[in-house]
Design a protein around this motif. Structure first.
Motif, PDB file in Angstrom:
ATOM      1  N   LEU A   1     -27.832   3.344 -16.939  1.00 25.27           N
ATOM      2  CA  LEU A   1     -26.920   2.044 -17.017  1.00 25.27           C
ATOM      3  C   LEU A   1     -25.508   2.384 -17.313  1.00 25.27           C
ATOM      4  N   THR A   2     -24.472   1.939 -16.808  1.00 26.25           N
ATOM      5  CA  THR A   2     -23.258   2.278 -16.832  1.00 26.25           C
ATOM      6  C   THR A   2     -22.355   1.423 -17.472  1.00 26.25           C
ATOM      7  N   SER A   3     -22.534   0.033 -17.208  1.00 27.12           N
ATOM      8  CA  SER A   3     -21.790  -0.947 -17.631  1.00 27.12           C
ATOM      9  C   SER A   3     -21.581  -1.025 -19.233  1.00 27.12           C
ATOM     10  N   PRO A   4     -20.285  -1.436 -19.658  1.00 26.49           N
ATOM     11  CA  PRO A   4     -19.982  -1.731 -20.968  1.00 26.49           C
ATOM     12  C   PRO A   4     -20.958  -2.188 -21.724  1.00 26.49           C
ATOM     13  N   LEU A   5     -20.990  -1.836 -23.070  1.00 33.27           N
ATOM     14  CA  LEU A   5     -21.907  -2.235 -23.745  1.00 33.27           C
ATOM     15  C   LEU A   5     -22.021  -3.523 -24.049  1.00 33.27           C
ATOM     16  N   HIS A   6     -20.683  -4.343 -24.063  1.00 33.54           N
ATOM     17  CA  HIS A   6     -20.685  -5.933 -24.178  1.00 33.54           C
ATOM     18  C   HIS A   6     -21.045  -6.612 -23.306  1.00 33.54           C
ATOM     19  N   VAL A   7     -21.270  -6.035 -21.768  1.00 35.21           N
ATOM     20  CA  VAL A   7     -21.662  -6.691 -20.648  1.00 35.21           C
ATOM     21  C   VAL A   7     -23.051  -6.387 -20.393  1.00 35.21           C
ATOM     22  N   LEU A   8     -23.715  -5.188 -20.948  1.00 36.00           N
ATOM     23  CA  LEU A   8     -25.074  -4.815 -20.651  1.00 36.00           C
ATOM     24  C   LEU A   8     -26.375  -5.707 -20.754  1.00 36.00           C
ATOM     25  N   PRO A   9     -26.092  -6.391 -22.011  1.00 32.83           N
ATOM     26  CA  PRO A   9     -27.115  -7.594 -22.431  1.00 32.83           C
ATOM     27  C   PRO A   9     -27.280  -8.556 -21.271  1.00 32.83           C
TER      28      PRO A   9
ATOM     29  N   ASP B   1     -24.846  -3.009 -32.223  1.00 31.58           N
ATOM     30  CA  ASP B   1     -25.106  -3.519 -30.772  1.00 31.58           C
ATOM     31  C   ASP B   1     -26.444  -2.708 -29.958  1.00 31.58           C
ATOM     32  N   LEU B   2     -26.692  -1.685 -30.135  1.00 32.60           N
ATOM     33  CA  LEU B   2     -27.441  -0.858 -29.586  1.00 32.60           C
ATOM     34  C   LEU B   2     -28.816  -1.257 -29.670  1.00 32.60           C
ATOM     35  N   CYS B   3     -29.029  -1.784 -30.959  1.00 35.93           N
ATOM     36  CA  CYS B   3     -30.280  -2.233 -31.504  1.00 35.93           C
ATOM     37  C   CYS B   3     -30.781  -3.627 -30.694  1.00 35.93           C
TER      38      CYS B   3
ATOM     39  N   ALA C   1     -13.745  -5.449 -28.596  1.00 37.52           N
ATOM     40  CA  ALA C   1     -14.041  -5.528 -29.970  1.00 37.52           C
ATOM     41  C   ALA C   1     -14.538  -4.218 -30.437  1.00 37.52           C
ATOM     42  N   GLN C   2     -14.226  -4.084 -31.961  1.00 37.90           N
ATOM     43  CA  GLN C   2     -14.673  -3.006 -32.337  1.00 37.90           C
ATOM     44  C   GLN C   2     -16.339  -3.054 -32.869  1.00 37.90           C
ATOM     45  N   LEU C   3     -16.780  -1.836 -32.284  1.00 41.84           N
ATOM     46  CA  LEU C   3     -18.214  -1.770 -32.622  1.00 41.84           C
ATOM     47  C   LEU C   3     -18.543  -1.205 -33.829  1.00 41.84           C
ATOM     48  N   LYS C   4     -19.657  -2.074 -34.657  1.00 41.99           N
ATOM     49  CA  LYS C   4     -20.191  -1.773 -35.893  1.00 41.99           C
ATOM     50  C   LYS C   4     -20.995  -0.374 -35.863  1.00 41.99           C
ATOM     51  N   PRO C   5     -20.611   0.493 -36.412  1.00 38.00           N
ATOM     52  CA  PRO C   5     -21.521   1.786 -36.622  1.00 38.00           C
ATOM     53  C   PRO C   5     -22.833   1.333 -37.270  1.00 38.00           C
ATOM     54  N   LEU C   6     -23.912   2.164 -36.882  1.00 37.43           N
ATOM     55  CA  LEU C   6     -25.327   1.826 -37.165  1.00 37.43           C
ATOM     56  C   LEU C   6     -25.572   2.780 -38.361  1.00 37.43           C
TER      57      LEU C   6
ATOM     58  N   ASN D   1     -38.115   2.795 -30.975  1.00 41.83           N
ATOM     59  CA  ASN D   1     -36.920   3.376 -30.585  1.00 41.83           C
ATOM     60  C   ASN D   1     -35.753   2.959 -31.652  1.00 41.83           C
ATOM     61  N   ILE D   2     -35.955   1.688 -32.158  1.00 41.46           N
ATOM     62  CA  ILE D   2     -34.702   1.639 -33.075  1.00 41.46           C
ATOM     63  C   ILE D   2     -35.321   2.626 -34.431  1.00 41.46           C
ATOM     64  N   SER D   3     -36.222   3.076 -34.555  1.00 40.98           N
ATOM     65  CA  SER D   3     -36.414   3.934 -35.715  1.00 40.98           C
ATOM     66  C   SER D   3     -35.983   5.168 -35.219  1.00 40.98           C
ATOM     67  N   CYS D   4     -36.396   5.607 -34.016  1.00 43.29           N
ATOM     68  CA  CYS D   4     -35.724   6.734 -33.519  1.00 43.29           C
ATOM     69  C   CYS D   4     -34.213   6.749 -33.771  1.00 43.29           C
ATOM     70  N   LEU D   5     -33.491   5.764 -33.181  1.00 42.15           N
ATOM     71  CA  LEU D   5     -32.312   5.695 -33.589  1.00 42.15           C
ATOM     72  C   LEU D   5     -31.484   5.827 -34.647  1.00 42.15           C
ATOM     73  N   MET D   6     -32.391   5.381 -35.854  1.00 43.79           N
ATOM     74  CA  MET D   6     -31.735   5.556 -37.267  1.00 43.79           C
ATOM     75  C   MET D   6     -32.133   6.784 -37.743  1.00 43.79           C
ATOM     76  N   ALA D   7     -33.310   7.512 -37.129  1.00 46.91           N
ATOM     77  CA  ALA D   7     -33.417   8.786 -37.722  1.00 46.91           C
ATOM     78  C   ALA D   7     -32.588   9.927 -37.198  1.00 46.91           C
ATOM     79  N   ASN D   8     -32.050  10.965 -38.148  1.00 45.80           N
ATOM     80  CA  ASN D   8     -31.367  12.142 -37.889  1.00 45.80           C
ATOM     81  C   ASN D   8     -32.309  13.308 -37.768  1.00 45.80           C
ATOM     82  N   ARG D   9     -33.365  13.509 -38.372  1.00 46.99           N
ATOM     83  CA  ARG D   9     -34.034  14.378 -38.515  1.00 46.99           C
ATOM     84  C   ARG D   9     -35.855  14.253 -38.272  1.00 46.99           C
TER      85      ARG D   9
END
Length: 512
Positions: A11-19, A63-65, A172-177, A201-209
Motif C-alpha cells: 500500500l503506497t497511498s498517503p496515510l490520510h487517504v489509505l482508510p 493513525d496507524l492504529c 497535517a502533522q501526524l501524532k507519534p504513537l 497488531n497494535i500490541s506489536c506496533l507499541m512494543a519495541n523489545r
C-alpha cells in the motif's frame, strides 16, 4: 484472472487517504488471492521512478492504529475467506531508525507462506507506465520478503475508483504513537479473527523489545459457553506464533498459559504497558490496581540471589569464584553476553539490523572489534547496542536462576560488572560490591592487560565510581590486601548470608 494462494499487498497511498481506499483495494485483491494476504505499508512510496526503490522505516503514529483496525474490520466484511496479516517489520520509531544504517530489511524476511503475487494501489498515469511500475514493484518486494521465484504482479489502481481526499487531513502533522519496551496482552485467542489480529497488531506496533501474550488455559475456560468447541491450547499457541513471527519477527515473544485472570501482568516488573480492548478494559484496570498494591513483587527466596558487581581490577571475579567454592551457583554475565551475540539469537538479528552486515565475520558471527569501533566514543550508538544486549542477558540470567532452582541450589551469584547500570537489581535479593582504591586498580589493569596507565585510568573513568556503587550495596568487600584476607572476608560474608536466609525463611513460614 488467475487466482493465487498467497499474495502481498503493498500500500503506497498517503496515510490520510489509505482508510478511504481500504475497502476497494481489498475487494480487488480478493479477486486475485484466495488464502493468505499479507499487507505491507509504505505510504508515499513512488514506484514510477524507474530507479532502485528501497524499503524505508515509517514511524509509528496514532493513525496507524486506526488504519489497522479499519483494515481488519473491512476484511471481515469483504473477504472473510482470506487470512489477512499486516506486516510491521518496517515500522520503527524515527529517532531509532535514523541511527541505523541498513534499513528495515538487511536480508529478505521469510514469511509463513511465500507470496506468489504482489499487488499494489500505486496509481499509474497511463498504460505505458505499467511495465516500469511492475518491474520496480517486484524488485522492491524481493528486497523485503522471500517470494516465489516466479513472482507475478497486479496493479489494482485501474480498478479503483477515485476517492475524495480530506483537505483538512492533507499535510497535517501526524501524532507519534507512544511505544514501550515490554508489552503484555491476554485472551483466549480461539480461531484467530479480525478483532484478535487488531489487538495483536497494535500490541506489536507499541512494543519495541518484548511482547508477552497470556493465553487462557483449562482453568479459565471452565465458564466459557461451548468450551468444547474451543481449540486446544497448543493449537492456539502455534497459530499465534505463526501470525506474530510474520508480523514483527524482531520482537521477543513469550506466550504463557493463564490459569488466573492476571498471569505475569502483575508480577513481571519489566512490563510497561498492557493493551486492552473495550471488552477487556475492566480486566486491564484490575491489573493496574494489583500492580499498585504490589509495586515490587517479592522474589522467591529459593534460590537466594546475590548480585556481585565492581569496577575493573576490583577482584570481583576472584570473589565470585570463592563464593562458588562455598556452594553458590555462579552466573557469569560476561559469558552470557557472548551467548547473546551468537548467530540465530534474538539479539544477533537486532544487532545486525541496527548496525549493518559489515560487522559480520566470514562465518557470519559478529566481529566484536568492528562493532566496538562503531560505538566507541558515541554514547547514542552505545546505548542502541546496550538496549538490545542487556535485556537479552537478563533473560538468560533468569533461565540460569530457574535451572539452579530445579537443581535444588540454595544460592546464586550473578557476576555482573554492569549489574547497576543495566538495571538488573530486580533480579537479585542483595547487591554485593567489590571495591579497591583507584590507584591500585590502575596497577592491576596495567599488569593484567598490558595497557598504558592512561588507558587503564580512562577505562575506570568510563565506569561507575566506587562511591556510586557503594550507595547501592548491601555488602561491601575490599580486595586490597593479601588473598587470604579477602578469603576471610568472603567466608564471613557467606556465613552471615546463611543466617539472613535462614531468618527470612523462618519469617516466611510463620506468616503462612
Amino acid at each position: 484472472m488467475s487466482m493465487f494462494s498467497t499474495g502481498i499487498l503493498v500500500l503506497t497511498s498517503p496515510l490520510h487517504v489509505l482508510p478511504l481506499r481500504i475497502a476497494p483495494v481489498l475487494t480487488s485483491a480478493a479477486q486475485v488471492v484466495e488464502r493468505t494476504l499479507y499487507v505491507h505499508l509504505h505510504p508515499g512510496l513512488n514506484l514510477g521512478t524507474g530507479g532502485q526503490v528501497r524499503p524505508a522505516y515509517i514511524p509509528p503514529v496514532v493513525d496507524l492504529c486506526a488504519l489497522i483496525s479499519r483494515l481488519y474490520s473491512n476484511a471481515a466484511d469483504i473477504c472473510a475467506h482470506l487470512d489477512v496479516r499486516v506486516l510491521l517489520s518496517n515500522v520503527r520509531a524515527q529517532s531509532v531508525a535514523l541511527s541505523g544504517n541498513n534499513g528495515p530489511f538487511p536480508t529478505p524476511q521469510t514469511l509463513s507462506h511465500s507470496p506468489e503475487v504482489v499487488l499494489t494501489d500505486f496509481p499509474i498515469q497511463d498504460s505505458g507506465q505499467s511495465s516500469l511500475v511492475t518491474q520496480c514493484l517486484q524488485k522492491y518486494t524481493g528486497h523485503c520478503y522471500v517470494c516465489k521465484p516466479s513472482l507475478s504482479s497486479v496493479l489494482l489502481y485501474p480498478r479503483l475508483k477515485e476517492v475524495e481526499e480530506d483537505d483538512d487531513r492533507r499535510g497535517a502533522q501526524l501524532k507519534p504513537l507512544e511505544t514501550f519496551s515490554d508489552v503484555v496482552v491476554g485472551g483466549t485467542f480461539d480461531r484467530l479473527h479480525g478483532a484478535h489480529k487488531t489487538l495483536l497488531n497494535i500490541s506489536c506496533l507499541m512494543a519495541n523489545r518484548r511482547f508477552v501474550i497470556g493465553v487462557c488455559d483449562q482453568e479459565l475456560l471452565k465458564n466459557k459457553v461451548l468450551k468444547e468447541l474451543i481449540e486446544p491450547y497448543d493449537q492456539r499457541v502455534q497459530k499465534l506464533q505463526d501470525f506474530l513471527n510474520d508480523v514483527k519477527p524482531s520482537l521477543k515473544y513469550e506466550i504463557v498459559p493463564l490459569s488466573d485472570p492476571f498471569g505475569p501482568s502483575i508480577s513481571d516488573p519489566e512490563l510497561q504497558c498492557i493493551v486492552v480492548s473495550e471488552e477487556t478494559r475492566k480486566g486491564g484496570e484490575a491489573v493496574n490496581r494489583k500492580r499498585v498494591e504490589n509495586p515490587q513483587p517479592a522474589l522467591p527466596l529459593d534460590p537466594y540471589v546475590i548480585g556481585l558487581t565492581g569496577g575493573s581490577g576490583s577482584g570481583k571475579s576472584s570473589i565470585a569464584h570463592r563464593l562458588e567454592a562455598l556452594g553458590a551457583v555462579r552466573i557469569d554475565c560476561d559469558q552470557l553476553g557472548h551467548e547473546a551475540y551468537l548467530p540465530g539469537t534474538s539479539a544477533y538479528h537486532k544487532i545486525l539490523q541496527e548496525f549493518g552486515p559489515d560487522i559480520l565475520n566470514e562465518d557470519k558471527s559478529i566481529n566484536r572489534r568492528v562493532l566496538g569501533g562503531k560505538v566507541f566514543g558515541n554514547q547514542e550508538r552505545l546505548k542502541a547496542l546496550t538496549d538490545i544486549v542487556w535485556p537479552e542477558i537478563a533473560l538468560l540470567v533468569k533461565k540460569r536462576i530457574e535451572q539452579a532452582k530445579e537443581q535444588g541450589k540454595r544460592v546464586c551469584v550473578v557476576d555482573a560488572a554492569v549489574l547497576l547500570e543495566a538495571g538488573w537489581t530486580y533480579l537479585v535479593h542483595e547487591v554485593w560490591v567489590a571495591t579497591i582504591p583507584e590507584e591500585e586498580a590502575v596497577k592491576r589493569i596495567v599488569q593484567r592487560d598490558g595497557v598504558k596507565e592512561e588507558d587503564a585510568l580512562r577505562r575506570l573513568k568510563s565506569q561507575w565510581l566506587n562511591a556510586k556503587l557503594i550507595e547501592h550495596a548491601n555488602v561491601v568487600l575490599c580486595t586490597l590486601w593479601e588473598p587470604d584476607v579477602t578469603q576471610r572476608q568472603v567466608l564471613k560474608a557467606w556465613t552471615l548470608l546463611q543466617q539472613r536466609i535462614q531468618k527470612r525463611q523462618e519469617t516466611t513460614r510463620s506468616s503462612l
